[in-house]
Every structure is written in C-alpha cells, then in structure tokens.
Scaffold this motif. Structure first.
Motif, PDB file in Angstrom:
ATOM      1  N   ILE A 341      -7.406  14.365  12.651  1.00  0.00           N
ATOM      2  CA  ILE A 341      -7.698  13.609  13.797  1.00  0.00           C
ATOM      3  C   ILE A 341      -7.367  13.981  15.263  1.00  0.00           C
ATOM      4  N   PRO A 342      -7.876  13.479  16.166  1.00  0.00           N
ATOM      5  CA  PRO A 342      -7.478  13.679  17.513  1.00  0.00           C
ATOM      6  C   PRO A 342      -5.993  13.588  17.711  1.00  0.00           C
ATOM      7  N   THR A 343      -5.242  14.491  18.517  1.00  0.00           N
ATOM      8  CA  THR A 343      -3.889  14.110  18.940  1.00  0.00           C
ATOM      9  C   THR A 343      -3.999  13.565  20.479  1.00  0.00           C
ATOM     10  N   TYR A 344      -3.684  12.363  20.544  1.00  0.00           N
ATOM     11  CA  TYR A 344      -3.653  11.711  22.055  1.00  0.00           C
ATOM     12  C   TYR A 344      -2.153  11.703  22.695  1.00  0.00           C
ATOM     13  N   SER A 345      -2.184  11.694  23.882  1.00  0.00           N
ATOM     14  CA  SER A 345      -1.153  11.510  24.816  1.00  0.00           C
ATOM     15  C   SER A 345      -0.395  10.289  24.686  1.00  0.00           C
ATOM     16  N   SER A 346       0.929  10.041  24.977  1.00  0.00           N
ATOM     17  CA  SER A 346       1.602   8.596  24.823  1.00  0.00           C
ATOM     18  C   SER A 346       0.981   7.836  25.824  1.00  0.00           C
ATOM     19  N   GLU A 347       0.306   8.413  26.979  1.00  0.00           N
ATOM     20  CA  GLU A 347      -0.217   7.540  27.941  1.00  0.00           C
ATOM     21  C   GLU A 347      -1.475   7.054  27.454  1.00  0.00           C
ATOM     22  N   SER A 348      -2.256   7.802  26.620  1.00  0.00           N
ATOM     23  CA  SER A 348      -3.347   7.140  25.944  1.00  0.00           C
ATOM     24  C   SER A 348      -3.219   6.112  25.361  1.00  0.00           C
ATOM     25  N   TRP A 349      -2.098   6.299  24.197  1.00  0.00           N
ATOM     26  CA  TRP A 349      -2.042   5.044  23.234  1.00  0.00           C
ATOM     27  C   TRP A 349      -1.480   3.890  24.222  1.00  0.00           C
ATOM     28  N   GLU A 350      -0.852   3.885  25.528  1.00  0.00           N
ATOM     29  CA  GLU A 350      -0.176   2.909  26.099  1.00  0.00           C
ATOM     30  C   GLU A 350      -1.189   1.901  26.594  1.00  0.00           C
ATOM     31  N   ARG A 351      -2.522   2.639  26.977  1.00  0.00           N
ATOM     32  CA  ARG A 351      -3.710   1.870  27.378  1.00  0.00           C
ATOM     33  C   ARG A 351      -4.286   1.256  26.301  1.00  0.00           C
ATOM     34  N   PRO A 352      -4.632  -0.301  26.420  1.00  0.00           N
ATOM     35  CA  PRO A 352      -5.347  -0.766  25.326  1.00  0.00           C
ATOM     36  C   PRO A 352      -6.706  -0.167  25.199  1.00  0.00           C
ATOM     37  N   ASN A 353      -7.276  -0.515  24.211  1.00  0.00           N
ATOM     38  CA  ASN A 353      -8.940  -0.504  23.922  1.00  0.00           C
ATOM     39  C   ASN A 353      -9.298  -1.138  24.961  1.00  0.00           C
ATOM     40  N   GLY A 354     -10.497  -0.602  25.662  1.00  0.00           N
ATOM     41  CA  GLY A 354     -11.280  -1.527  26.747  1.00  0.00           C
ATOM     42  C   GLY A 354     -12.112  -2.469  26.191  1.00  0.00           C
ATOM     43  N   PRO A 355     -12.233  -3.405  27.005  1.00  0.00           N
ATOM     44  CA  PRO A 355     -13.034  -4.620  26.320  1.00  0.00           C
ATOM     45  C   PRO A 355     -14.378  -4.121  26.071  1.00  0.00           C
ATOM     46  N   SER A 356     -15.268  -4.870  25.352  1.00  0.00           N
ATOM     47  CA  SER A 356     -16.464  -4.597  25.109  1.00  0.00           C
ATOM     48  C   SER A 356     -17.379  -4.748  26.170  1.00  0.00           C
ATOM     49  N   LEU A 357     -18.791  -4.492  26.326  1.00  0.00           N
ATOM     50  CA  LEU A 357     -19.520  -5.004  27.438  1.00  0.00           C
ATOM     51  C   LEU A 357     -19.754  -6.626  27.208  1.00  0.00           C
ATOM     52  N   LYS A 358     -19.462  -6.928  26.181  1.00  0.00           N
ATOM     53  CA  LYS A 358     -19.961  -8.385  25.776  1.00  0.00           C
ATOM     54  C   LYS A 358     -18.607  -9.211  26.187  1.00  0.00           C
ATOM     55  N   GLN A 359     -17.323  -8.423  26.015  1.00  0.00           N
ATOM     56  CA  GLN A 359     -16.048  -9.363  26.596  1.00  0.00           C
ATOM     57  C   GLN A 359     -15.848  -9.121  27.963  1.00  0.00           C
ATOM     58  N   LYS A 360     -16.610  -8.208  28.590  1.00  0.00           N
ATOM     59  CA  LYS A 360     -16.597  -8.130  30.062  1.00  0.00           C
ATOM     60  C   LYS A 360     -17.528  -9.209  30.526  1.00  0.00           C
ATOM     61  N   GLY A 361     -18.522  -9.591  29.922  1.00  0.00           N
ATOM     62  CA  GLY A 361     -19.201 -10.644  30.431  1.00  0.00           C
ATOM     63  C   GLY A 361     -20.740  -9.843  30.925  1.00  0.00           C
ATOM     64  N   VAL A 362     -20.976  -8.572  30.251  1.00  0.00           N
ATOM     65  CA  VAL A 362     -21.968  -8.169  30.819  1.00  0.00           C
ATOM     66  C   VAL A 362     -23.152  -8.474  29.949  1.00  0.00           C
ATOM     67  N   ASP A 363     -24.356  -8.972  30.446  1.00  0.00           N
ATOM     68  CA  ASP A 363     -25.438  -9.280  29.343  1.00  0.00           C
ATOM     69  C   ASP A 363     -26.335  -8.088  29.114  1.00  0.00           C
ATOM     70  N   THR A 364     -26.327  -7.661  28.115  1.00  0.00           N
ATOM     71  CA  THR A 364     -26.997  -6.125  27.803  1.00  0.00           C
ATOM     72  C   THR A 364     -28.307  -6.460  27.038  1.00  0.00           C
ATOM     73  N   GLN A 365     -28.638  -7.736  27.067  1.00  0.00           N
ATOM     74  CA  GLN A 365     -30.016  -8.091  26.450  1.00  0.00           C
ATOM     75  C   GLN A 365     -30.992  -8.523  27.589  1.00  0.00           C
ATOM     76  N   VAL A 366     -32.268  -8.087  27.352  1.00  0.00           N
ATOM     77  CA  VAL A 366     -33.475  -8.573  28.169  1.00  0.00           C
ATOM     78  C   VAL A 366     -34.129 -10.057  27.599  1.00  0.00           C
ATOM     79  N   HIS A 367     -33.831 -10.992  28.284  1.00  0.00           N
ATOM     80  CA  HIS A 367     -34.207 -12.445  27.814  1.00  0.00           C
ATOM     81  C   HIS A 367     -35.553 -12.823  28.200  1.00  0.00           C
ATOM     82  N   ASP A 368     -36.220 -12.031  29.257  1.00  0.00           N
ATOM     83  CA  ASP A 368     -37.498 -12.844  29.680  1.00  0.00           C
ATOM     84  C   ASP A 368     -38.512 -12.252  28.606  1.00  0.00           C
ATOM     85  N   LEU A 369     -39.162 -13.623  28.436  1.00  0.00           N
ATOM     86  CA  LEU A 369     -40.248 -13.385  27.158  1.00  0.00           C
ATOM     87  C   LEU A 369     -41.489 -13.547  28.059  1.00  0.00           C
ATOM     88  N   SER A 370     -42.571 -12.783  27.591  1.00  0.00           N
ATOM     89  CA  SER A 370     -43.895 -12.983  28.142  1.00  0.00           C
ATOM     90  C   SER A 370     -44.390 -14.671  28.017  1.00  0.00           C
TER      91      SER A 370
END
Length: 590
Positions: A341-370
């Motif tokens: 497995i990869p070896t990460y620095s302590s600084e990398s471990w201190e950073r929490p996993n980034g939120p998903s696009l959905k958690q950020k409120g980014v709408d990744t879906q195209v909703h317009d229907l014909s």
C-alpha cells in the motif's frame, strides 16, 4: 471451501514461493536450506537486525516484509508449521550483526519454543539476541487463554512496520525491545471468516462451514473460531460485534487496551486471503465508518492482505492506540513487496478525505428532458413497465443459470437490477417518467438503465432506448399539435432504434446475442402483426441460439459443447422482457 490447487505438494510449494518472491525483488537473497529470505543490503554492524517468521500460508507475512526500513530477514516453516531451531540459528548467524538481533514472533507454542531455544543457542555462539512475542488477539479472552496468553494475529505487522523504521535510527537492541513492548501492549485484533481453508496436499478439512454462518474469533491456522454466528449476520452487525470485542471497556475478559478519547487510533483491516478486492474494499468502508462513530480520532487506515490464512474468506480488524512516535515510524517509506500500500506523509493523513461532489452541492446530473408532442398516459406506462419488470424478475435466477454455462453468471442479475431500479423509481417518484410526454418517459427509462445496468448489455439497452427517444421526438415534430402516440409511431421508432444499435455494434442475427431475439421482435412488430406475433418471433429467434456458435462476449471462450446446453442469456432476457407486454394484456402496442 476451495479444494483445487495448481500445486499439491506443500513442501515444494513453499520453496517455490519463496524463490519466486526473490526472483521478483532484486534486493532479496534466498537460502533454500534454511528457507530464509534476507535483505542483502542490511548492515548488522550498524543497525539492530529484525528477524521474524513462522509457518507458511500467511503471505505476504513474513518474507514479504523483508526490505529497507522493515524486516531484515524472515524464516519460513512449512504450511502452518514453525521453522526449526536450526533454521532460526543459521539465519541469525547469516543476517545478524554486532548491534544485536531481535526475533519478532507471534504467540503460538511451536514458534515460542523454537525461537526461544534458537535465541539461547545463538547467545551461546556469541550473538546478542532478544525475543519479542506478539499476542494481539482478543477473541479468546483472559479466562480461556490463561497463562498461554493471546494469539498473535495481523497486528504483528504493525509491530514490524514501526520497529523497522525505529531500528534504522540507530537505536540499541534494548531500546528497540522497549519500544516494541509499548506497541504490543497497545494492540488488539479480532478476525472473522465464512469457512475454513484447504491445505494443498492434505485431505479435505471436515470443518467446512454449512454456508449460512460466520465464525467469529478466527485464528490464522485454520483452527475453529471462538463463536459461531448463525445465521450469518449483516456485515454492519458483524463489524459492530467485532468492534465491541476490541473496544468495550466493560468487558473484563477482553478489555486489554483502554482506548481513550484523545489518543490517535491506527486501524488495520486485513484480508485473510480469500475476499475479492471488491468485497474487501466494501468491508474496509464499513469498518472505517463504524470505528469513526466510536473513537475520536482514527489517525491511519491500512487495508490490504497483510497476514493471510491461505485463501480464507474472511478479514480481521486490528487497532493500535498510538502516539506520535509510533505514527512517525508508520509513515516511514518502505519498498518491501508485502507492504503493497502507498506510504503517505503525516500531513496527508491530517487532511480529511475531501467531500464528494454531491456533498459539496455540485449537481452532476443533467436533468433537462426533451419535450415532445407525443402523449402516453402515465397509468398505461406504469402498467406496462411494472408488467415487464415482473416478467424479468421472475426469471432472474434462470437467466443467471444460463449465463453461468456460457458466460460469467450475472446476466440475470444485471437485468434484475435494472428492473428493481425501474420499480423503485415508479414507487418513489410516480411523476419521474414524465407527465404524459412519451419522449420524456423513454428518456427517463434510458437514464435508469444507464445508471443501473453495467457491462455490454447495459450499453446496448441504453443505446437502443436513447435512440428510440430521439426517433419519437423527430416523429412528433412532423405533425403540429399534441396527439396520442400510435402503434405506427412505435413501429417506426423501434425500427430506427435498431438501426442506431447496429451502428454501434457488429452483432447481427446468427451471432448468438440478444439481437437474435430483438430483431425478429422489431421486424415482426413493424409489419403490423401486433405484439403477440412479435413475441413469438422473438421466442423462435431465442430458441435458435441453442447450439449456435458465439461470435461475441465471454461465450466465445467457453467450450463449444456449452452452446447447445442453453439459449443465449441476453436473448432470453429480451424474450422475457417483451413477454411482459403480453402479460399486461397489450396486444397491439401502447
């Protein structure tokens, strides 16, 4: 339990495996007489030598951890059997040096006796040697383990990793031992598995599971678990039972380590050898989330096959109550092949996993229907879809059984997953398929299929229904004003959708694919003969696939004799789908 192996001589298997490891890792050397792997770059006159070992069958432990900043040598016995005293003594003499040698072993009687005797013989020969015994299992408990103590399990790998980095600082043997004891005293592990394993060259193990249970408290030598959980609990329930044994401060029999709210916790999730990477990653997700709900700080998460029990279908959870010094040495880079497995620095471990696009409120879906001018009553559409989905779900296992003969066994599951998704969409959002607009309804159906059908069949269905939506939209523009969709519109639409499908795939009738049923259905329906005649044509086309040579897909690679046993699973799926139109009572199209 898997009882088939490429190697059935366990003695030659161990020798070949160790030699193969060395062939692929140029920094290692191998002594076949003593079944020991040594880091040829290690200088025992400058740094304390760390040696570990035990029976084979736990790979990558122990030889896989030989390398810079980790172990300096490892000794292997035969499968699940301790190495001999002479093997150990010879390895100490070969790999050790003037700064001293630490033998890191797990708490099993054979290993304890052999390594301690070897240490005494090495001292007589003038080698400064110490033994560290790791016992991290909590499942047996104090009452049952008695004076024997806890078994050694996958947590031992964390001892290897931390002490491997610490020894490279130039610490003395006594200092390494003292630090190692601190690690061992803050380490706990528990394992679980679905079944026992078969050792190559031996008779079938009579301890095989009945298939509906989990053994909690599994060791790594094929011994029975401490508790049998039957029926098999949900994975979340199983993980929580395991965490209870690791963390409950009120369990006087198992509370070996008190995990406070402030100390960082290191999590090691270990694949016992038989879980697929897909399933193991899902286990890691559940364990990580359940642990984070219980402790304040999970400082490191390691997940891999660290210490296996051949191909055991199970996993173990290890927790270390760490301090900053331990974390520092866990972060030291290593190149040993077993630490994959990869070896990460302590600084990398201190950073929490980034939120998903959905958690950020980014709408990744195209909703317009014909929008279109073709209308289809929502009640009619719902009735048709429900009938078709019921038809598919009624034969999901049957189609899987066909696909097991000529493919990978999941065609029915793929279709079933799509059918359940359509049903769920209808139930959770009745208006999801549009407000009576036929094109919107087909577009929505296509999107549900895209999101829930994977593989080749998913792509083919998605292309067909997207092309059908495009065709119907064009048809609607040819006349002004809204109107109910007619059979002639469906006939033209599905014919043009088939043309679009043929632009994407070279599969044609006679190639043993879903096309063998789809084309006859569409061509018959397009002649105005109705759904019933079209279904008969599709069924006849499907039946012709029995014995037909495969030109595409995994069926190409199976023995030709299998082709005559079952029809093409994809063609069977098409037939069952369109049969749903008849069940609905629709004879001439919607």
């Amino acid at each position: 339990m898997n009882t088939k192996h490429f190697f059935n001589d366990p003695e030659s298997l161990v020798q070949d495996a160790l030699q193969g490891l060395v062939y692929a890792n140029p920094h290692l050397s191998y002594d076949p007489d003593n079944k020991c792997v040594i880091d040829s770059q290690h200088d025992g006159s400058k740094f304390v030598t760390l040696i570990s070992g035990g029976g084979a069958g736990h790979e990558p432990a122990f030889a896989g951890y030989v390398g810079p900043n980790l172990l300096n040598a490892a000794i292997s016995g035969f499968i699940f059997a301790s190495p001999s005293v002479q093997q150990i003594v010879n390895t100490i003499a070969h790999a050790g040096g003037s700064t001293g040698t630490l033998l890191i072993i797990m708490n099993y009687t054979g290993d304890v006796l052999h390594f301690h005797l070897a240490a005494e013989k090495a001292r007589v020969a003038g080698h400064h040697t110490a033994v560290m015994t790791v016992g991290d299992d909590v499942s047996v408990g104090r009452k049952r383990s008695g004076r024997v103590g806890r078994r050694g399990l996958a947590g031992t790998v964390l001892v290897h990793k931390i002490l491997g980095g610490y020894a490279k600082t130039g610490a003395s043997l006594d200092e390494v031992v003292k630090f190692g004891e601190q690690v061992c005293n803050n380490l706990v592990t528990v394992g679980a598995a679905l079944d026992h394993v078969h050792v190559p060259g031996r008779e079938t193990n009579k301890q095989a599971s009945n298939g509906s249970q989990v053994e909690l408290g599994m060791g790594i030598h094929n011994e029975p678990g401490c508790r049998v959980l039957e029926p098999q609990p949900h994975i979340n329930d199983l993980v929580n039972q395991m965490l209870d044994q690791l963390l409950d401060p009120n369990d006087s029999d198992r509370a070996y380590v008190r995990f406070g709210d402030c100390e960082p916790v290191v999590l090691l999730v270990n694949n016992l050898g038989g879980l697929s990477p897909l399933e193991f990653s899902a286990v890691t997700k559940i364990v990580s989330e359940e642990l984070r709900a219980r402790v304040a700080k999970v400082a490191r998460i390691y997940a891999a096959p660290f210490m296996t029990s051949l191909d055991s279908k199970g996993f173990s959870i290890s927790l270390l109550k760490a301090n900053q010094e331990m974390l520092h040495f866990l972060d030291v880079p290593v190149t040993a092949p077993g630490w994959a497995i990869p070896t990460y620095s302590s600084e990398s471990w201190e950073r929490p996993n980034g939120p998903s696009l959905k958690q950020k409120g980014v709408d990744t879906q195209v909703h317009d229907l014909s929008r279109s001018t073709l209308e289809l009553a929502p009640s009619t559409l719902k009735r048709i879809l429900t009938s078709c989905c019921d038809s598919i779900l009624s034969v999901e296992s049957l189609i899987n059984s066909y696909d097991s003969v000529v493919g990978d066994g999941d065609c029915g599951s793929t279709l079933g997953r799509a059918a359940r998704a359509i049903q769920s969409t209808i139930q959770s959002s009745p208006s999801a398929f549009g407000d009576g607009d036929a094109v919107q309804a087909i577009e929505t159906l296509a999107r549900v299929l895209e999101d829930n059908m994977d593989g080749t069949s998913g792509a083919l269905y998605a292309i067909f229904f997207n092309a059908l939506a495009a065709s119907l939209k064009n048809i609607g523009t040819e006349r002004s004003g809204k109107r109910q969709i007619k059979e002639e519109d469906w006939s033209r639409g599905v014919s043009e959708a088939l043309d679009a499908l043929y632009r994407a795939t070279p599969a044609r009738v006679g190639d043993r694919t879903l096309v063998d049923a789809l084309e006859p259905f569409i061509k018959t329906f397009a002649t105005g003969k109705g759904v019933h005649a079209a279904v008969i044509a599709a069924t006849n086309g499907k039946e012709k696939t029995k014995g037909m040579s495969a030109a595409f897909g995994r069926a190409v690679y199976v023995p030709e004799s299998a082709w005559s046993e079952v029809p093409d699973p994809g063609a069977e799926g098409v037939v069952r789908l369109v049969q749903g139109l008849l069940t609905d009572g629709n004879e001439n199209g919607a």
